[in-house]
Design a protein around this motif. Sequence first.
Motif, mmCIF file in Angstrom:
data_model
loop_
_atom_site.group_PDB
_atom_site.id
_atom_site.type_symbol
_atom_site.label_atom_id
_atom_site.label_comp_id
_atom_site.label_asym_id
_atom_site.label_seq_id
_atom_site.Cartn_x
_atom_site.Cartn_y
_atom_site.Cartn_z
ATOM 1 N N PHE A 126 0.816 -1.224 0.000
ATOM 2 C CA PHE A 126 0.000 0.000 0.000
ATOM 3 C C PHE A 126 0.842 1.264 0.000
ATOM 4 C CE2 PHE A 126 -3.936 2.159 0.626
ATOM 5 C CZ PHE A 126 -3.682 3.221 1.478
ATOM 6 N N SER A 127 1.898 1.267 0.775
ATOM 7 C CA SER A 127 2.702 2.481 0.907
ATOM 8 C C SER A 127 3.415 2.860 -0.386
ATOM 9 C CB SER A 127 3.720 2.313 2.035
ATOM 10 O OG SER A 127 4.584 1.223 1.757
ATOM 11 N N GLY A 128 3.452 1.939 -1.327
ATOM 12 C CA GLY A 128 4.128 2.193 -2.591
ATOM 13 C C GLY A 128 3.255 2.834 -3.651
ATOM 14 N N ILE A 149 -3.795 11.609 -2.778
ATOM 15 C CA ILE A 149 -2.722 11.717 -1.800
ATOM 16 C C ILE A 149 -1.572 10.841 -2.285
ATOM 17 C CG2 ILE A 149 -3.751 9.912 -0.336
ATOM 18 C CD1 ILE A 149 -2.623 11.533 2.093
ATOM 19 N N THR A 150 -0.399 11.430 -2.349
ATOM 20 C CA THR A 150 0.754 10.711 -2.878
ATOM 21 C C THR A 150 1.331 9.746 -1.851
ATOM 22 O OG1 THR A 150 2.388 12.321 -2.124
ATOM 23 C CG2 THR A 150 1.321 12.744 -4.251
ATOM 24 N N ARG A 151 2.289 8.986 -2.297
ATOM 25 C CA ARG A 151 2.977 8.074 -1.393
ATOM 26 C C ARG A 151 3.623 8.848 -0.242
ATOM 27 N NH1 ARG A 151 7.055 4.418 -4.518
ATOM 28 N NH2 ARG A 151 8.016 6.448 -4.884
ATOM 29 N N GLY A 152 4.045 10.055 -0.543
ATOM 30 C CA GLY A 152 4.702 10.879 0.463
ATOM 31 C C GLY A 152 3.757 11.713 1.300
ATOM 32 N N GLY A 153 2.457 11.659 0.987
ATOM 33 C CA GLY A 153 1.484 12.370 1.798
ATOM 34 C C GLY A 153 1.031 13.718 1.252
ATOM 35 N N ASP A 162 -3.775 5.765 5.928
ATOM 36 C CA ASP A 162 -3.142 5.070 7.047
ATOM 37 C C ASP A 162 -2.421 3.873 6.439
ATOM 38 O OD1 ASP A 162 -2.505 3.400 9.218
ATOM 39 O OD2 ASP A 162 -4.215 4.101 10.370
ATOM 40 N N ASN A 163 -1.126 4.002 6.243
ATOM 41 C CA ASN A 163 -0.382 2.942 5.566
ATOM 42 C C ASN A 163 -0.368 1.638 6.368
ATOM 43 O OD1 ASN A 163 0.181 4.587 3.379
ATOM 44 N ND2 ASN A 163 2.217 5.171 4.127
ATOM 45 N N MET A 190 -5.459 1.780 4.460
ATOM 46 C CA MET A 190 -6.738 2.470 4.313
ATOM 47 C C MET A 190 -6.516 3.880 3.781
ATOM 48 S SD MET A 190 -9.218 0.448 5.498
ATOM 49 C CE MET A 190 -10.539 1.602 5.852
ATOM 50 N N VAL A 191 -7.478 4.335 2.989
ATOM 51 C CA VAL A 191 -7.530 5.735 2.597
ATOM 52 C C VAL A 191 -8.944 6.237 2.893
ATOM 53 C CG1 VAL A 191 -8.119 5.233 0.188
ATOM 54 C CG2 VAL A 191 -7.038 7.411 0.781
ATOM 55 N N TYR A 192 -9.031 7.492 3.323
ATOM 56 C CA TYR A 192 -10.293 8.056 3.771
ATOM 57 C C TYR A 192 -10.587 9.343 3.012
ATOM 58 C CZ TYR A 192 -9.049 5.047 7.709
ATOM 59 O OH TYR A 192 -8.663 3.995 8.486
#
Length: 115
Positions: free
Chosen positions: A29-31, A51-55, A72-73, A77-79
């Motif tokens: 997910f974080s990738g 939202i990018t990998r870097g936030g 939330d890596n 989850m993404v909200y």
Amino acid sequence: QVQLVESGGGLVQPGGSLRLSCAASGIIFSGYHMGWYRQAPGKQRESVASITRGGSTYYVDSVKGRFTISRDNAKKMVYLQMNSLKPEDTAVYYCKCYYFSENYWGQGTQVTVSS
């Protein structure tokens, strides 16, 4: 197998709030960058927020100041927090994960803003 499952849609009155969630599985997910899109009847699908990998975050002008995307890596989850909802926000909302040419979509969740 990559899966994205959205939840949290529903019927809300104008001025109300909803929080959409998207649970990812089958990916690191974080990738990936993550995005929320929406498609209203008779209209093309449009990007709402990402939202990018870097936030780093991006919002379409029509939702700036009202919607907030977060991720939330650890939970994969993404909200999408949606406040001050308007009837024109009515659409099916889709979650997408992407990186370069690779992208995956969820099945969508309906958001209806009506009195």
